[in-house]
Design a protein around this motif. Structure first.
Motif, PDB file in Angstrom:
ATOM      1  N   LEU A  62      38.020  38.877  38.596  1.00 23.38           N
ATOM      2  CA  LEU A  62      38.418  39.494  37.327  1.00 23.38           C
ATOM      3  C   LEU A  62      39.791  40.158  37.383  1.00 23.38           C
ATOM      4  CD1 LEU A  62      35.013  41.164  36.378  1.00 23.38           C
ATOM      5  CD2 LEU A  62      35.906  38.929  35.658  1.00 23.38           C
ATOM      6  N   TRP A  63      40.330  40.318  38.587  1.00 26.40           N
ATOM      7  CA  TRP A  63      41.624  41.025  38.703  1.00 26.40           C
ATOM      8  C   TRP A  63      42.280  40.609  40.011  1.00 26.40           C
ATOM      9  CZ3 TRP A  63      44.305  44.491  41.830  1.00 26.40           C
ATOM     10  CH2 TRP A  63      45.328  45.240  41.220  1.00 26.40           C
ATOM     11  N   ARG A  64      43.546  40.239  39.923  1.00 29.81           N
ATOM     12  CA  ARG A  64      44.284  39.847  41.117  1.00 29.81           C
ATOM     13  C   ARG A  64      45.645  40.536  41.123  1.00 29.81           C
ATOM     14  NH1 ARG A  64      45.207  33.728  43.312  1.00 29.81           N
ATOM     15  NH2 ARG A  64      42.952  33.748  42.894  1.00 29.81           N
ATOM     16  N   ALA A  65      45.975  41.168  42.229  1.00 28.10           N
ATOM     17  CA  ALA A  65      47.244  41.891  42.336  1.00 28.10           C
ATOM     18  C   ALA A  65      48.429  40.937  42.331  1.00 28.10           C
ATOM     19  CB  ALA A  65      47.268  42.730  43.606  1.00 28.10           C
ATOM     20  N   GLN A  66      49.486  41.351  41.643  1.00 24.76           N
ATOM     21  CA  GLN A  66      50.753  40.630  41.701  1.00 24.76           C
ATOM     22  C   GLN A  66      51.644  41.165  42.813  1.00 24.76           C
ATOM     23  OE1 GLN A  66      51.363  41.397  37.319  1.00 24.76           O
ATOM     24  NE2 GLN A  66      52.312  39.373  37.446  1.00 24.76           N
ATOM     25  N   LEU A  67      51.352  42.371  43.276  1.00 27.06           N
ATOM     26  CA  LEU A  67      52.112  42.987  44.365  1.00 27.06           C
ATOM     27  C   LEU A  67      51.222  44.003  45.067  1.00 27.06           C
ATOM     28  CD1 LEU A  67      55.774  44.103  44.478  1.00 27.06           C
ATOM     29  CD2 LEU A  67      54.030  45.841  44.941  1.00 27.06           C
ATOM     30  N   VAL A  68      51.374  44.091  46.372  1.00 27.66           N
ATOM     31  CA  VAL A  68      50.624  45.062  47.173  1.00 27.66           C
ATOM     32  C   VAL A  68      51.595  46.108  47.708  1.00 27.66           C
ATOM     33  CG1 VAL A  68      49.246  45.424  49.258  1.00 27.66           C
ATOM     34  CG2 VAL A  68      48.832  43.415  47.808  1.00 27.66           C
ATOM     35  N   ALA A  77      51.466  42.052  56.950  1.00 23.08           N
ATOM     36  CA  ALA A  77      51.342  40.939  57.894  1.00 23.08           C
ATOM     37  C   ALA A  77      50.305  39.924  57.428  1.00 23.08           C
ATOM     38  CB  ALA A  77      50.965  41.483  59.276  1.00 23.08           C
ATOM     39  N   TYR A  78      49.152  40.399  56.980  1.00 28.44           N
ATOM     40  CA  TYR A  78      48.116  39.470  56.509  1.00 28.44           C
ATOM     41  C   TYR A  78      48.602  38.686  55.287  1.00 28.44           C
ATOM     42  CZ  TYR A  78      44.645  41.694  59.563  1.00 28.44           C
ATOM     43  OH  TYR A  78      43.957  42.162  60.653  1.00 28.44           O
ATOM     44  N   LEU A  79      49.361  39.336  54.417  1.00 33.71           N
ATOM     45  CA  LEU A  79      49.889  38.631  53.243  1.00 33.71           C
ATOM     46  C   LEU A  79      50.902  37.565  53.649  1.00 33.71           C
ATOM     47  CD1 LEU A  79      50.372  41.679  50.852  1.00 33.71           C
ATOM     48  CD2 LEU A  79      48.862  39.736  50.432  1.00 33.71           C
ATOM     49  N   LYS A  80      51.804  37.939  54.541  1.00 29.00           N
ATOM     50  CA  LYS A  80      52.857  37.013  54.957  1.00 29.00           C
ATOM     51  C   LYS A  80      52.304  35.843  55.753  1.00 29.00           C
ATOM     52  CE  LYS A  80      57.413  36.325  55.427  1.00 29.00           C
ATOM     53  NZ  LYS A  80      58.385  36.290  54.304  1.00 29.00           N
ATOM     54  N   LEU A  81      51.261  36.089  56.547  1.00 34.91           N
ATOM     55  CA  LEU A  81      50.720  35.074  57.444  1.00 34.91           C
ATOM     56  C   LEU A  81      49.385  34.525  56.954  1.00 34.91           C
ATOM     57  CD1 LEU A  81      51.545  36.985  60.772  1.00 34.91           C
ATOM     58  CD2 LEU A  81      52.862  35.131  59.710  1.00 34.91           C
ATOM     59  N   TRP A  82      49.127  34.641  55.662  1.00 31.38           N
ATOM     60  CA  TRP A  82      47.874  34.163  55.087  1.00 31.38           C
ATOM     61  C   TRP A  82      47.648  32.700  55.473  1.00 31.38           C
ATOM     62  CZ3 TRP A  82      43.847  36.611  53.372  1.00 31.38           C
ATOM     63  CH2 TRP A  82      42.897  35.976  52.568  1.00 31.38           C
ATOM     64  N   ALA A  83      46.431  32.388  55.915  1.00 35.02           N
ATOM     65  CA  ALA A  83      46.142  31.075  56.487  1.00 35.02           C
ATOM     66  C   ALA A  83      46.413  29.932  55.514  1.00 35.02           C
ATOM     67  CB  ALA A  83      44.698  31.031  56.973  1.00 35.02           C
ATOM     68  N   ASP A  84      46.137  30.139  54.226  1.00 39.61           N
ATOM     69  CA  ASP A  84      46.358  29.095  53.230  1.00 39.61           C
ATOM     70  C   ASP A  84      47.818  29.134  52.804  1.00 39.61           C
ATOM     71  OD1 ASP A  84      46.393  27.297  51.170  1.00 39.61           O
ATOM     72  OD2 ASP A  84      44.959  28.359  49.898  1.00 39.61           O
ATOM     73  N   ARG A  85      48.653  28.348  53.465  1.00 42.99           N
ATOM     74  CA  ARG A  85      50.079  28.386  53.171  1.00 42.99           C
ATOM     75  C   ARG A  85      50.397  27.831  51.782  1.00 42.99           C
ATOM     76  NH1 ARG A  85      53.116  30.066  57.636  1.00 42.99           N
ATOM     77  NH2 ARG A  85      51.626  31.177  58.938  1.00 42.99           N
ATOM     78  N   GLY A  86      49.424  27.207  51.154  1.00 42.30           N
ATOM     79  CA  GLY A  86      49.643  26.707  49.799  1.00 42.30           C
ATOM     80  C   GLY A  86      49.329  27.738  48.725  1.00 42.30           C
ATOM     81  N   ALA A  87      48.818  28.894  49.141  1.00 45.90           N
ATOM     82  CA  ALA A  87      48.463  29.947  48.184  1.00 45.90           C
ATOM     83  C   ALA A  87      49.713  30.568  47.578  1.00 45.90           C
ATOM     84  CB  ALA A  87      47.628  31.023  48.883  1.00 45.90           C
ATOM     85  N   THR A  88      49.539  31.153  46.391  1.00 45.75           N
ATOM     86  CA  THR A  88      50.644  31.832  45.725  1.00 45.75           C
ATOM     87  C   THR A  88      51.119  33.003  46.581  1.00 45.75           C
ATOM     88  OG1 THR A  88      49.757  31.259  43.557  1.00 45.75           O
ATOM     89  CG2 THR A  88      51.357  33.058  43.635  1.00 45.75           C
ATOM     90  N   ARG A  89      52.430  33.090  46.766  1.00 46.38           N
ATOM     91  CA  ARG A  89      52.983  34.176  47.562  1.00 46.38           C
ATOM     92  C   ARG A  89      52.852  35.496  46.812  1.00 46.38           C
ATOM     93  NH1 ARG A  89      57.617  36.724  47.011  1.00 46.38           N
ATOM     94  NH2 ARG A  89      58.530  37.874  48.756  1.00 46.38           N
TER      95      ARG A  89
END
Length: 489
Positions: A135-141, A153-165
């Protein structure tokens, strides 16, 4: 903009220092600026107790096999008018259900599993940024200090490299506290091997949560412009100045502010008598009540110097000890509120016994009493060796307790020294010294006494300080501009 703020503590639910004040006030200011802000917090007992209507959002498993549940609710203690503060809280009893200090045991030793406790916080931020809550997804952390450093680090190295940055902002509140752990714990973090590298979170063979935030964040902020410059030098960089220099184009200082709904002598319900810059009679009443409560001689004309601080070397408390006789011999009084290093606690306690009626000490953290100290004192002492921003001097200014500070970090950005020029143009707000030594500190104390005995000028300087605005609207404006640029990029 949808912003997720990540911190280990938040005022008024859980506070060990100024970080909690900022984490508690910034979301409301950002709401006023048009942001949709939610906070992410560990499930410490005080935070869980303050959460209303929690509902499950999701769960994830850390590498060592522990399940971490994420729930969402609101925090009534942070509500402002019709605005309810939404919060994600991590439920993992094995990690967070411990009484007392959130970081240390009863012997003031860091918990041995702190790397796990705060790795889970960072990983939760990344899960929420990548769709855990449908229901809610952050645009910035936006994460604060080393406890939340792994979020970047987890955001930058997220395993799904195809995910939205998802971009991140990492705020340094105090570079000296870095979250250093042994390399044997790297496997517990669930990060790819590339993270344990000098171009990553490796720091002299150890793991540094602070460095992870500095290296992987889209942008770094500090809590004052001067501190942002200072940490790029060997003197203040704590071994990370090279990295900070390399990232100077992604580094900025945004001055902290004061929450006027909490810190305002005109409306503060914790005071004996309210007052403001134009009606100061209440301050004299607060001073007399404070002197009486702490066993000090009730002398309206004796300047009352106050320390409200962690009792550590960083805060310049050895200077206060060394210069204590300067205050007493000139007819002043000293009140110390705080806790910290055992030797400082014992030293101040002994001096209070030696100078009964002139020196008083109250050990421990007492938020309510701190309000009364600022309201009743004449001078707030903040002679820090280094000070990223400092809120104490701002509270002193608002409550008519002139700050005596060293010219460093946020202290340099917020206090104007009282000299002939600034007294003439009416910009003076306190007393500032440069060298971190006893001689410079004592001279500043003597200048405070000299001005105190010139009542008309003292009152004018005090009034100038009380009228200063360290407002959250200005700070929030700087943050929202930064958020917009990073999201657009």
């Amino acid at each position: 903009m949808r912003i997720l703020q990540v911190s280990a503590e938040i005022f008024p639910l859980l506070k060990t220092g100024g970080l909690a004040d900022i984490a508690g006030a910034l979301p409301a200011a950002l709401h006023e600026a048009g942001c949709d802000v939610r906070v992410l917090l560990p499930g410490f007992p005080a935070i869980v107790a303050g959460l209303r209507n929690p509902s499950p959002v999701g769960a994830f498993v850390m590498p060592w096999g522990e399940m971490v549940e994420v729930v969402y609710g609101d925090l009534p203690a942070l509500a402002r008018g019709d605005m309810q503060q939404g919060a994600y809280v991590l439920l993992a009893p094995g990690l967070y259900e411990r009484p007392g200090n959130p970081y240390e045991d009863a012997n003031k030793q860091p918990y041995g599993d702190n790397h796990r406790r705060f790795a889970a916080l960072g990983q939760a931020a990344a899960h929420l940024a990548h769709g855990m809550d449908s229901l809610w997804r952050a645009q910035l952390v936006h994460s604060h200090d080393w406890h939340a450093g792994l979020a970047s680090a987890y955001l930058k190295l997220w395993a799904d490299r195809g995910a939205t940055r998802v971009p991140s902002v990492f705020t340094v509140h105090n570079l000296a506290y870095q979250g250093i752990f042994g390399p044997q714990y790297f496997g517990d973090l669930g990060l790819p091997g590339e993270a344990f590298h000098v171009q990553g979170m490796e720091f002299h063979g150890q793991l540094s949560f602070m460095k992870a935030g500095l290296f992987y964040a889209s942008h770094i902020t500090t809590v004052s412009p001067t501190y942002a410059r200072e940490i790029q030098t060997p003197e203040q960089g704590c071994g990370l100045d090279g990295l900070l220099m390399a990232r100077r184009d992604a580094l900025s200082g945004i001055l902290n502010a004061v929450d006027d709904t909490v810190w305002n002598p005109a409306s503060d319900a914790l005071l004996e008598q309210n007052f403001d810059a134009r009606h100061m009679a209440g301050k004299a009443i607060n001073k007399a009540m404070l002197q009486g409560a702490m066993g000090l001689a009730i002398e309206p004309d004796a300047p009352l110097f106050a320390v409200v601080s962690r009792l550590t070397e960083q805060k310049g408390l050895p200077l206060v000890l060394a210069g204590l006789d300067e205050i007493v011999s000139r007819g002043g009084q000293l009140l110390v509120l705080g806790s910290g290093d055992t030797w400082l606690e014992q030293a101040f306690t002994e001096r209070a016994k030696t100078h009964a009626g002139r020196v008083a000490v109250k050990l421990g953290y007492d938020e309510s009493f701190a309000h009364r100290v600022f309201a009743g004192s004449d001078v707030t002492l903040v002679p820090s060796r280094f000070e990223p921003c400092g809120l104490t001097q701002m509270y002193g200014l608002k409550y008519g307790s002139l700050p005596l500070v060293r010219r460093v970090g946020g202290l340099a950005d917020t206090v104007v020294d009282s000299d002939l020029e600034t007294l003439e143009d009416r910009t003076a707000t306190g007393f500032v010294f440069d060298a971190f030594d006893e001689t410079a500190y004592r001279k500043a104390v003597r200048r405070a006494f000299a001005l105190y005995h010139r009542k008309a000028e003292w009152n004018r300087v005090r009034q100038t300080g009380m009228k200063l605005a360290f407002d959250w609207a200005t700070a929030a404006g700087h943050y929202t501009q930064l958020y917009q640029r990073l999201i657009q990029e």
